[in-house]
Structures are given as structure tokens and as C-alpha cells.
Design a protein around this motif. Sequence first.
Motif, mmCIF file in Angstrom:
data_model
loop_
_atom_site.group_PDB
_atom_site.id
_atom_site.type_symbol
_atom_site.label_atom_id
_atom_site.label_comp_id
_atom_site.label_asym_id
_atom_site.label_seq_id
_atom_site.Cartn_x
_atom_site.Cartn_y
_atom_site.Cartn_z
ATOM 1 N N TYR A 1 1.985 2.554 -24.828
ATOM 2 C CA TYR A 1 1.725 2.503 -23.394
ATOM 3 C C TYR A 1 1.092 3.821 -22.963
ATOM 4 O O TYR A 1 1.288 4.862 -23.590
ATOM 5 N N PHE A 2 0.326 3.753 -21.902
ATOM 6 C CA PHE A 2 -0.326 4.936 -21.345
ATOM 7 C C PHE A 2 -0.279 4.829 -19.830
ATOM 8 O O PHE A 2 -0.533 3.762 -19.273
ATOM 9 N N THR A 3 0.066 5.927 -19.160
ATOM 10 C CA THR A 3 0.093 5.918 -17.703
ATOM 11 C C THR A 3 -0.480 7.219 -17.166
ATOM 12 O O THR A 3 -0.255 8.288 -17.732
ATOM 13 N N SER A 4 -1.212 7.113 -16.090
ATOM 14 C CA SER A 4 -1.844 8.275 -15.475
ATOM 15 C C SER A 4 -0.912 9.010 -14.532
ATOM 16 O O SER A 4 -1.234 10.105 -14.064
ATOM 17 N N GLY A 5 0.245 8.425 -14.214
ATOM 18 C CA GLY A 5 1.088 8.993 -13.174
ATOM 19 C C GLY A 5 0.564 8.595 -11.798
ATOM 20 O O GLY A 5 -0.382 7.811 -11.660
ATOM 21 N N GLN A 6 1.164 9.132 -10.758
ATOM 22 C CA GLN A 6 0.792 8.779 -9.390
ATOM 23 C C GLN A 6 -0.506 9.464 -8.973
ATOM 24 O O GLN A 6 -0.648 10.680 -9.103
ATOM 25 N N ILE A 7 -1.458 8.662 -8.497
ATOM 26 C CA ILE A 7 -2.742 9.167 -8.018
ATOM 27 C C ILE A 7 -2.875 8.812 -6.537
ATOM 28 O O ILE A 7 -2.613 7.679 -6.135
ATOM 29 N N LYS A 8 -3.261 9.771 -5.746
ATOM 30 C CA LYS A 8 -3.369 9.546 -4.315
ATOM 31 C C LYS A 8 -4.579 8.673 -4.006
ATOM 32 O O LYS A 8 -5.682 8.919 -4.465
ATOM 33 N N LYS A 9 -4.356 7.626 -3.186
ATOM 34 C CA LYS A 9 -5.432 6.720 -2.781
ATOM 35 C C LYS A 9 -5.988 7.162 -1.427
ATOM 36 O O LYS A 9 -5.243 7.394 -0.481
ATOM 37 N N MET A 10 -7.308 7.300 -1.363
ATOM 38 C CA MET A 10 -7.957 7.775 -0.138
ATOM 39 C C MET A 10 -9.008 6.767 0.310
ATOM 40 O O MET A 10 -9.668 6.119 -0.512
ATOM 41 N N SER A 11 -9.177 6.645 1.613
ATOM 42 C CA SER A 11 -10.229 5.793 2.157
ATOM 43 C C SER A 11 -11.545 6.561 2.164
ATOM 44 O O SER A 11 -11.592 7.762 1.880
ATOM 45 N N GLU A 12 -12.633 5.865 2.468
ATOM 46 C CA GLU A 12 -13.937 6.512 2.515
ATOM 47 C C GLU A 12 -14.004 7.574 3.601
ATOM 48 O O GLU A 12 -14.821 8.503 3.535
ATOM 49 N N THR A 13 -13.143 7.484 4.588
ATOM 50 C CA THR A 13 -13.130 8.470 5.677
ATOM 51 C C THR A 13 -12.131 9.599 5.423
ATOM 52 O O THR A 13 -11.926 10.453 6.279
ATOM 53 N N GLY A 14 -11.480 9.591 4.251
ATOM 54 C CA GLY A 14 -10.537 10.640 3.916
ATOM 55 C C GLY A 14 -9.121 10.369 4.339
ATOM 56 O O GLY A 14 -8.256 11.250 4.243
ATOM 57 N N GLU A 15 -8.815 9.165 4.766
ATOM 58 C CA GLU A 15 -7.465 8.801 5.201
ATOM 59 C C GLU A 15 -6.609 8.460 3.988
ATOM 60 O O GLU A 15 -7.040 7.748 3.079
ATOM 61 N N SER A 16 -5.379 8.947 3.956
ATOM 62 C CA SER A 16 -4.467 8.662 2.860
ATOM 63 C C SER A 16 -3.960 7.228 2.953
ATOM 64 O O SER A 16 -3.484 6.781 4.004
ATOM 65 N N LEU A 17 -4.044 6.485 1.834
ATOM 66 C CA LEU A 17 -3.623 5.088 1.792
ATOM 67 C C LEU A 17 -2.467 4.870 0.821
ATOM 68 O O LEU A 17 -2.224 3.756 0.369
ATOM 69 N N GLY A 18 -1.778 5.948 0.472
ATOM 70 C CA GLY A 18 -0.663 5.828 -0.451
ATOM 71 C C GLY A 18 -1.049 6.271 -1.852
ATOM 72 O O GLY A 18 -1.903 7.146 -2.034
ATOM 73 N N TYR A 19 -0.406 5.636 -2.853
ATOM 74 C CA TYR A 19 -0.621 6.040 -4.239
ATOM 75 C C TYR A 19 -0.857 4.809 -5.119
ATOM 76 O O TYR A 19 -0.471 3.692 -4.784
ATOM 77 N N PHE A 20 -1.502 5.067 -6.260
ATOM 78 C CA PHE A 20 -1.670 4.026 -7.277
ATOM 79 C C PHE A 20 -1.645 4.707 -8.634
ATOM 80 O O PHE A 20 -1.575 5.937 -8.740
#
Length: 280
Positions: A82-101
Motif C-alpha cells: 500500500y502507498f499513501t500520500s497523507g493528508q493534502i490540502k484541497k484548494m479551489s481555483e480562487t484559493g479557498e480551502s475545501l478540506g483535505y484529500f
Amino acid sequence: MFAIVIFLWASAGFEWLALPTNAREAALAYSALPSPFFPGFISNPAGSAGDLININYTNYLAGIQYGSLSYLKSSYGGNLSYFTSGQIKKMSETGESLGYFSLSSFLLTLTAAKKVLPLISIGSNLKLLYTTCDTFHVTGIGFDLGGILSPPRAKLGFLLKNLGFAFNPFSQEKDKFPLTIRLDGSYLIFNNLEISSGLEKFSTYPITFNLGLEGNIKDLLFLRASYSSLKNDLKISGSDLLANFAFGLSLKKSPLRLDYSFSPFPNLGNTHFFSLTFTR
């Protein structure tokens, strides 16, 4: 390739398949040859031999993790990784935080080896891969083909690794497997000291060179060190003297062997590899 690992979250794909699969490989600059001191489940399937169970865990940079469980019976075996990147911050095109993936992958490898002549072995791996990234997913199939020539006190190996393709794309285009070609050679200088070297061509990355040493102290302690040109582009200043090196050791008390290695990264920290092997 190391640059791909560090910035993996920038592109979801199969690049992680080019990473070393255990601590010994990592300490010897991805060597694809079995050791004269003990066999193992290595990236070159032609070297698969013996009866063993192997557990690996790797802690990379920025929360990236890799783990695997392998079983080998004579010249046949399997590996679940298995391989995992860990938590990556999700951002909108306008720079708004949308959580993590996160990016997560699961890999099933089946291996088989055969001695075709007294000094020549060949082998192959079949890989089945499933990867998810946020709401996207992809499946793929890959193959490794290898051969090893084993004259007295020496080994020469050829490996064609990650020859494969995706069944479906993440978005518009199908990701490619990180096709890798390796040529390796090793020689047992003394009964307890082996020197190895190799050339590797990874996809679009330039040809890299590596050199390694592995020593055996009373069949209890194994020490390893290697030099690789792979991380030349990560050097920031002349003080990054250890950027091209990796180090490792093993403690062996039959039937168990514990392997550890680390690779330093300039200004970013160290990558740690752990492997536990049970042999019969």
C-alpha cells in the motif's frame, strides 16, 4: 525520481512504483541483486529464492508512507503493498480551502523464478494496481522481467521494471507506468564484503549511476552504504555532501532479520525504511 516523490501530490499516478521495496534496496541505491549472505524478495524476480515472510514499512517525507507484506515459497511468491500520500490540502481555483484529500494505492504482485541453466536464472512479476485520489480512481496492470547470471563470487543482473498500462484514466489521459531499466553487477571481494554497482534509466529521467558496499560481521550484523547520482538535482549548496548517499544495517538472529536504512534529503529531512524478515 526523488523529485517525483517529494512533489507527488502535484500529479496522481503510478510514479511510486519506482520506489525501493525494502530497506536493503534503499540502502544499496535500489540494487536489484540478491545478497550472497541471504536471499530475499527483491525487485528483480529472477533472484527470488527461499522460504520467507517479509514485512516492510517506509516513512517518506511530508507524511508519505509505504508498506508491504511478502510471502515467498521456493521460487514463487506474492506481495501486497500500500502507498499513501497523507493528508493534502484541497484548494479551489480562487484559493479557498475545501478540506483535505489523499492519494492511496494498493498493489498485488505475483512472482515466479526459474533456473534455466546452472548459472542463469530468469523471473517475472505480475502487478495488479488500484489507486484512488479524492473522488477519482484508476486500475492498471504491469509486469517486471529479470535475469541474473551468477558466476563464482559475482552476479550480473538485468531488470525491465514496470512495463504496464492503466485500464482507465484519472481524468482525460491514462497515466503511464514508470518504466525502468536496470543493469547491476556485484562481486564478493572477501567472504564478508561485497561491492556492487549499477546503471538505471527511469522513464524520462537521465541515466543514473550507483555504487554500494555491504559487509557481514559474524553473520549477525550487516552494514551497508551506497552512492547514487539520482539526487544530484536536489543539492542546494556545496554543504549537501550526504545528498547522494544512503546507509543501512541489518541484525540477524535466525530465523529473524531486522533491516533499517535511511536516505538524507537536503534541507528536507531523512527518509526511514524498516523491514522484518522471517526465514525457514
